[in-house]
Design a protein around this motif. Sequence first.
Motif: not given
Length: 599
Positions: A149-154
Amino acid sequence: MDKPLEKQLTSWLKKQKKSCGFFLNLTVIFGLLTGFSLIIQAYLISTILHGIIILELPRSTYTQDFILLLLLIPVRALLAFGRERSSFEAGKRLRLQIRRAVLDKITDLGPAYIKGKPAGSWASIVLEQVEDLQDFYARYLPQMSLAGFIPLMILVVVFPQNWAAGLILLGTAPLIPIFMIFVGMGAADANRKNFKALAQLSGHFMDRLQGLNTLKLFNRGEAESVAIENASESFRQRTMSVLRMAFLSSAVLEFFGAVSIAVLAVYFGFSFLGNLNFGDYNAGFTLFASMFILMLAPEFYQPLRDLGTHYHAKAQAIGAAEELMYLLDYEVEENTQSSVNATAIKELKCTDGIEIIARDFTVKSHSGVVLVGPLDFKINRGEHIAVVGPSGAGKSSLLNGLLGFLPYQGSLTVNGIELNQLSLPQWRAQLAWLGQEPQLFHGSVRDNVMMADSDMDDQRVRDLLTKAKVIDFVDQQSAGLDYPIGEQMSGVSVGQAQRIALARALGQQAQFFLLDEPTASLDRHSEAAVLTALDDAMVNSSSLMVTHRLEQLAKMKTILVLDKGKVVQRGSFDELNAINGVFKQMQTDELADDQQELI
């Protein structure tokens, strides 16, 4: 470790995560909020620097941004604290649930199954292996979600700023999990071997510690020291192998994370120098975009690096899960007590005693091997019978079957009710057990006797000790009933321990006595005291006694002689003594042993 087994263990571990409750999801939520706050923080810093350095705006223009940036510091700290607390709670709940399930399973399987492993091995399973599941649920599973999720958000916020930077992040991201898989391929197998080495070392050490006096007596101390040293060295080597893999994994992941960030920094450097002019949607390269993306780049790879760091937790959990899965998924036969449906349980009424009738009664091991039987016998209310036979005849298996610790076929009724239709705790509440190895626990004499009934007063404790012929020993001690009993029954002799255990058994007011070589380790004086106390206690109760000492059987109405799992003779002492057979041969052998001892 072969891949099918590893997949099976991983699947089993993931099925257990429901025990973590909402805290596992809460950990992920806190992690996502932390990632979102990092994006906001990078945005605020980039905006302030771009405005002050490039646009040359006054600092007062960004007062609100400064305040918001300062507020994000305690917010991130609180989010990090909440994530740690929730992850720990998730792991704690899982460990409590698994440990409870393990102890319940061991209780269901009973001593017949437990004796298949040394006590140290069981301690390793219940303590170390359950504890080593903590990081898998507290760290690895939440990080699996955050690494997605976090890499996708970035990426969602980077691509609108610069598509080339987004492609660099997207293209280099798989390097970390790929090399993580390569490095960690043997980690699970190394951990599994490490746990086996630890279980062997624990069992070996505890067994030798318990038999220390015997080893010294036979001058085997030096040899056993060498054996323990070799086992310790094997465990050390396996532990270092696991640590080597963990450090190698961290070093490789840090290297590729640093290389990926360096590629992105080189791209922006050459872009500002005018050597590269793509990726900015023809909007021109700005300090805001470059600072924003470069500050997010480490945070883009950080969840992947953390996943690699916690990957050893997965390998550790898989190594620990093999024994746990085998134990918890161990299936016993349908006619055992543990499998009885609650609706089939019937109430046992035994106000006037216990009557047991066995027809084609066959006791089997948990794996289905026939241990003893088929047997046919009857124990009337108030009747005392004995079971004798050579070693390996099946006497202990018969007792375990009566106690409900082993599965059986055929019929065994207690007051007309089939054993597998009775509540196991209710049935055992009617029993008093006295074995050849008395079990006393760390505490006082009072504590050990009161295990039969926590509500009894001191006078009741003294009455029971009097019946067990051990009150004189207690009164001789200055502490009296508070006389301490240490680990491994230190502070009392075997005979005294047996009589204290007898007092505890008498406190149960049992209807049926199961006696397994109750005087095997006693001298003649202690043996006479225990037998006298038993005779007084069993006046109105039924009993079944297993013994090798045939001179104790003169008062028994019925004696069953077992050989190779079958009843080969039955009758009174005089009847069996009058005919040739196994019983007569056992008497001859016992007489020869007594004469040898005298010599």
